[in-house]
Design an enzyme around this catalytic site. Structure first.
Site, short mmCIF file in Angstrom:
data_model
loop_
_atom_site.label_atom_id
_atom_site.label_comp_id
_atom_site.label_asym_id
_atom_site.label_seq_id
_atom_site.Cartn_x
_atom_site.Cartn_y
_atom_site.Cartn_z
N THR A 17 44.55 44.57 37.97
CA THR A 17 43.79 45.80 38.19
C THR A 17 42.32 45.43 38.07
O THR A 17 42.01 44.45 37.40
CB THR A 17 44.10 46.85 37.10
OG1 THR A 17 43.80 46.28 35.83
CG2 THR A 17 45.56 47.26 37.09
N THR A 18 41.37 46.06 38.61
CA THR A 18 41.30 47.29 39.37
C THR A 18 40.63 46.96 40.71
O THR A 18 39.77 46.08 40.76
CB THR A 18 40.48 48.32 38.58
OG1 THR A 18 41.12 48.60 37.34
CG2 THR A 18 40.24 49.60 39.36
#
Length: 281
Positions: free
Chosen positions: A54-55
């Site tokens: 992520t992100t």
């Protein structure tokens, strides 16, 4: 495809038989077990622990689109890797940012790259950006069985549409459902915080430099509130991967450019810890 060709120097018949321009269809017909979604997993209790990335964030600007990602991968409450790469070129005019199970996501991206290259060689032309987005949707849908066991892959796809002459962004869910995002988008565990930052800072008249600064600001905000997202790491010299796609094609910012952008954002945060109150720059 398993035929012994060393003595004859010839390719197996499967490679010489006319067929679909889709490499995935070719694999499905001749060696379906090589497709990620066809693998048989052993029975397990609970969610399989594997590194997750992520992100990912993306933002459009007049003339193109910026796609960027942080560098952290987590496994439960542990940082599995600090410098993972999550943004990859799909072809000359598009890119994919990965969130979800890191190993499967990277494998899916490589298969997607091969899918687009295979189509171009067979058909003698590139898929439209819409067609590329649809092909990726099919690949994600084929991974649904593994996603139900906790091995989900949820990418963000962005590119420059040569027909419409603008940058476009597509997001997906685990079932392969595709949505076109306008102006900006984010995916991954820190996406809610990154989206809030982009909503505050986005303008229709962003320059390329302002758009790249915006995505670093958004990733900083995500890392500030989400433990699974890694912010710019000056001590280790680990900075977000930032890519720009325009009519000139795909370009990844150099380490020096990413470093200068990240340091400028960090310096501004020393002055305004809660983020810029008004203008982007």
């Amino acid at each position: 495809m398993e035929a012994n060709t060393r003595s004859t120097g010839r390719l197996p018949a499967a490679f010489l038989t006319p067929g679909s321009s889709s490499f995935m269809d070719f694999l499905a017909e001749h060696q379906p077990e090589l497709l990620p979604g066809n693998r048989q997993l052993p029975p397990t209790q609970g969610v399989i622990e594997a590194p997750h990335g992520t992100t990912i964030v993306a933002v459009t600007f007049p003339g193109g689109v910026v796609l960027a990602g942080d560098r952290r991968a987590t496994m439960g409450n542990v940082i599995a890797q600090r410098d993972i790469e999550k943004v990859f070129p799909a072809d000359e005019y598009s890119a994919v940012g990965i969130a979800g199970t890191a190993g499967l996501a990277v494998e899916m991206v490589k298969l997607f790259q091969l899918e687009l290259e295979h189509f171009e060689k067979v058909e003698g032309a590139q898929l439209s950006l819409e067609g590329k987005a649809n092909r990726l949707s099919t690949m994600i849908r084929s991974n649904l069985g593994m996603a139900m066991q906790g091995l989900a892959v949820v990418p963000l796809f962005a590119g420059y549409d040569l027909d419409r002459e603008k940058g476009r962004i597509f997001s997906y869910d685990v079932t392969g459902g595709r949505s076109e995002e306008h102006n900006f988008a984010a995916t991954g565990s820190g996406s809610i915080f990154a989206r809030g930052a982009m909503k505050k800072l986005f303008r229709d008249d962003l320059t390329e430099e302002q758009a790249t600064t915006l995505v670093v600001q958004a990733l900083y905000d995500a890392a500030d509130d989400d433990s699974a997202t890694g912010g710019p790491d000056v001590a280790r010299r680990i900075y977000p991967i930032i890519t720009v796609i325009t009519e000139d094609g795909f370009r990844r910012l150099t380490e020096q450019e990413a470093s200068e952008l990240s340091r400028a954002v960090l310096q501004k945060r020393l002055e305004e810890p809660d983020g810029p109150k008004a203008a982007l720059l």
